[in-house]
Scaffold this motif. Structure first.
Motif, PDB file in Angstrom:
ATOM      1  N   LEU A  30       0.889  -1.258  -0.156  1.00  0.00           N
ATOM      2  CA  LEU A  30       0.010  -0.181  -0.150  1.00  0.00           C
ATOM      3  C   LEU A  30       0.961   1.172   0.175  1.00  0.00           C
ATOM      4  CD1 LEU A  30      -2.768  -1.021   2.538  1.00  0.00           C
ATOM      5  CD2 LEU A  30      -2.601  -1.241   0.269  1.00  0.00           C
ATOM      6  N   ARG A  31       0.618   2.305  -0.948  1.00  0.00           N
ATOM      7  CA  ARG A  31       1.531   3.427  -1.039  1.00  0.00           C
ATOM      8  C   ARG A  31       0.425   4.620  -1.008  1.00  0.00           C
ATOM      9  NH1 ARG A  31       4.180  -0.169  -4.077  1.00  0.00           N
ATOM     10  NH2 ARG A  31       6.604   0.026  -3.593  1.00  0.00           N
ATOM     11  N   ALA A  32       0.859   5.769  -0.404  1.00  0.00           N
ATOM     12  CA  ALA A  32       0.267   6.808  -0.409  1.00  0.00           C
ATOM     13  C   ALA A  32       1.272   8.041  -0.098  1.00  0.00           C
ATOM     14  CB  ALA A  32      -0.848   6.958   0.813  1.00  0.00           C
ATOM     15  N   VAL A  33       0.600   9.215  -0.833  1.00  0.00           N
ATOM     16  CA  VAL A  33       1.395  10.496  -0.563  1.00  0.00           C
ATOM     17  C   VAL A  33       0.755  11.453   0.379  1.00  0.00           C
ATOM     18  CG1 VAL A  33       2.380  12.599  -1.793  1.00  0.00           C
ATOM     19  CG2 VAL A  33       2.347  10.452  -3.024  1.00  0.00           C
ATOM     20  N   VAL A  34       1.584  11.827   1.427  1.00  0.00           N
ATOM     21  CA  VAL A  34       0.990  12.600   2.596  1.00  0.00           C
ATOM     22  C   VAL A  34       1.924  13.886   2.757  1.00  0.00           C
ATOM     23  CG1 VAL A  34       0.586  12.913   4.713  1.00  0.00           C
ATOM     24  CG2 VAL A  34       0.170  10.641   3.898  1.00  0.00           C
ATOM     25  N   GLY A  35       1.336  15.041   2.163  1.00  0.00           N
ATOM     26  CA  GLY A  35       2.437  16.242   2.142  1.00  0.00           C
ATOM     27  C   GLY A  35       3.348  15.900   0.788  1.00  0.00           C
ATOM     28  N   VAL A  39       4.376   7.284   1.793  1.00  0.00           N
ATOM     29  CA  VAL A  39       4.367   6.421   2.699  1.00  0.00           C
ATOM     30  C   VAL A  39       3.954   5.123   2.092  1.00  0.00           C
ATOM     31  CG1 VAL A  39       3.375   5.911   4.963  1.00  0.00           C
ATOM     32  CG2 VAL A  39       3.687   8.277   4.400  1.00  0.00           C
ATOM     33  N   ALA A  40       4.507   3.976   2.493  1.00  0.00           N
ATOM     34  CA  ALA A  40       4.305   2.697   1.932  1.00  0.00           C
ATOM     35  C   ALA A  40       4.222   1.678   3.254  1.00  0.00           C
ATOM     36  CB  ALA A  40       5.319   2.219   1.083  1.00  0.00           C
ATOM     37  N   ALA A  41       3.404   0.533   2.866  1.00  0.00           N
ATOM     38  CA  ALA A  41       3.480  -0.582   3.987  1.00  0.00           C
ATOM     39  C   ALA A  41       2.854  -1.730   3.197  1.00  0.00           C
ATOM     40  CB  ALA A  41       2.170  -0.116   4.782  1.00  0.00           C
ATOM     41  N   SER A  42       3.363  -2.820   3.724  1.00  0.00           N
ATOM     42  CA  SER A  42       3.137  -4.146   3.073  1.00  0.00           C
ATOM     43  C   SER A  42       2.082  -4.998   4.064  1.00  0.00           C
ATOM     44  CB  SER A  42       4.429  -5.025   2.972  1.00  0.00           C
ATOM     45  OG  SER A  42       3.909  -6.102   2.057  1.00  0.00           O
ATOM     46  N   VAL A  43       1.107  -5.324   3.548  1.00  0.00           N
ATOM     47  CA  VAL A  43      -0.129  -6.032   4.306  1.00  0.00           C
ATOM     48  C   VAL A  43      -0.345  -7.403   3.519  1.00  0.00           C
ATOM     49  CG1 VAL A  43      -0.727  -4.119   5.347  1.00  0.00           C
ATOM     50  CG2 VAL A  43      -1.905  -4.771   3.317  1.00  0.00           C
TER      51      VAL A  43
END
Length: 513
Positions: A30-35, A39-43
């Motif tokens: 999972l990836r997202a742009v904050v500001g 930010v990324a995370a594996s689930v």
């Protein structure tokens, strides 16, 4: 079971390794742009709860970044707007103090703390004005050592009370609601008031309650030494205007809260005083052989300043008395209660009516002097079975005597001084012989000073004419006629004074009315 059966333990570990290997083959990044950051995370691909949690966290981070960006983009004026919104949230709590058991000092303290924080000033004080004794009192004092600091209430400096001495507080009290500002402290001169605590500038805002002619000044709000703005001294005037705007708003809020509290407290006091006054009021008539007596009292306000009573004297006579204290408010009513108590105690000790009033004048002189009031009084001593009366007048209105034989009226002047004027006054009694049917009338100035729509007073002549027209009638009817004529003369004009009438008639001979 794992410890007891080794083969199963091995099988269990093998199954665990196979499960983890399978899970690694089916994961989701999972990836997202904050500001300005990614930010990324594996689930696990099938971990729906973790995916939902991730999305919620990303949403919160996005909102936080947006709020930070919004705050960074707010100009100084907008920040002041936010500060003002914050202070009003805080000040709304002051309104609850009207019904809470908090002192006036604590209410003022709460307001000052909110003010110094929002206006960024070093100090603020609330000076209460005691209009009855013409003194000021520093009731609350709050200081803040730096911008954004914690406001702290300090004990008022000694002395906390002072008289009006021409300083900025005096000017604010006399200015009918106008704010007074002083930027050059040297212009204050040698002032001993609380404004001496300022080091750079000070302004005073009157705290008032009510509107129009009914407005009352409760005190003065002093605001001192605003902290320097970021722009330096050259840009201080807009900040001063901002401080004054907040102080004006605070003064309105404090005036509303403190004024409402005083009215509520006064309402309770007035109700108590009215109850006491009603309880001590004598009955309308008294039984004295050889006389018919009747009295009536109509107070102007909640608590009246007029008083009538029938008091037993030590020698067996009855003293029919009427008194009138200056004013017709709570203080006047309470002074009358005190006078009534003293009168009854003295009458039980002395049989001479002149001595009773002399001692009464001495007993209440201090209270009258302290409250800047006076009392006029007149008393008629009635002896059972005798038509000889004694009249004692302490600066009261003339006593009228209606002669039944020819309907003539004699006026017994009240030449002596009122209570509260001379400490060592001595009163004397005037004997009067009555004939059957003769009437003695005692009254207060609310009768003759009643005005009509044209500003004309009821006066002595109208009272005398009313008294003659009532010749031969019982005292109760006579008193009712006087009150009726006064009301008819007044018309729609408001009542401005208490009205008391007391009539004494020598019992008529058998066979006459």
């Amino acid at each position: 079971k794992v410890k007891e059966r080794g083969s199963k333990r091995a099988t269990t570990f093998t199954a665990g390794r196979r499960s983890r290997a399978k899970a690694r083959r089916r994961r989701r990044v999972l990836r997202a742009v904050v500001g300005d950051r990614e930010v990324a995370a594996s689930v696990p691909a099938d971990a729906r709860d973790l995916i939902d949690l991730w999305q919620a966290l990303i949403g919160l981070l996005g909102e936080r970044e947006q709020l930070r960006a919004d705050l960074e983009g707010i100009d100084p004026t907008s920040v002041k707007v936010l500060e003002e919104a914050s202070i009003w949230d805080e000040l709304r709590e002051l309104q609850h103090d009207v019904v809470e058991e908090r002192t006036e000092e604590k209410v003022a303290e709460t307001g000052l703390k909110a003010l110094v924080r929002a206006a960024s000033v070093r100090r603020a004080l609330y000076v209460r004005w005691h209009s009855d004794i013409k003194e000021c009192e520093v009731l609350a004092d709050v200081v803040m050592d730096r911008v954004g600091g914690l406001p702290v209430a300090v004990r008022p400096t000694e002395p906390s009370t002072f008289v009006r001495a021409g300083g900025i507080v005096d000017r604010a009290l006399a200015g009918n609601g106008t704010t007074v500002r002083v930027d050059d402290l040297s212009a204050l001169g040698a002032i001993d008031g609380p404004e001496r605590l300022a080091t750079r500038c000070v302004f005073a805002v009157p705290v008032r309650y009510g509107v129009g002619d009914g407005a009352r000044t409760l005190g003065v709000l002093l605001v001192m030494d605003g902290f320097a703005s970021d722009g330096g001294t050259a840009d201080e005037e807009p900040k001063r205007q901002h401080e004054m705007k907040l102080a004006d708003a605070m003064a309105v809020m404090l005036g509303s809260v403190l004024g409402t509290r005083r009215v509520a407290a006064a309402g309770k006091e007035l109700e108590t005083a009215r109850t006491i006054h009603r309880q001590i009021q004598a009955p309308s008539s008294v039984d004295v052989p050889g006389f018919e007596v009747f009295a009536s009292n109509q107070p102007c306000g909640t608590v009246g300043g007029d008083y009538f009573d029938f008091v037993p004297l030590a020698d067996g006579r009855t003293l029919a008395a009427v008194m009138d204290v200056s004013g017709h408010n709570l203080a006047s009513g309470m002074l009358m209660v005190s006078a009534r108590t003293s009168l009854r105690l003295l009458a039980d000790r002395y049989g001479c009516p002149a001595r009773v009033l002399t001692e009464l004048a001495r007993a209440i002189h201090g209270d009258l002097l302290r409250t800047e009031r006076f009392i006029s009084a007149v008393g008629v001593a009635l002896a059972p079975g005798s038509r000889r009366i004694e009249v004692v007048n302490a600066g009261h209105l003339d006593t009228l005597v209606l002669r039944a034989a020819d309907r003539s009226i004699e006026s017994l002047a009240g030449d002596d001084v009122v209570f509260g004027f001379v400490r060592g006054v001595r009163y004397s009694a005037r004997p009067v012989e009555l004939q059957p049917g003769d009437v003695v009338l005692l009254y207060t100035d609310g009768v003759i000073e009643t005005t009509n729509a044209d500003g004309e007073m009821f006066g002595n002549e109208r009272l005398a004419d009313t008294l003659r027209a009532c010749a031969g009638r019982p005292p109760a009817e006579l008193v009712a006629s006087v009150l009726h004529e006064v009301d008819r003369f007044r018309g729609a004009t408001p009542i401005i004074d208490d009205v008391t009438v007391l009539a004494i008639r020598a019992a008529p001979e058998e066979g006459t009315s």
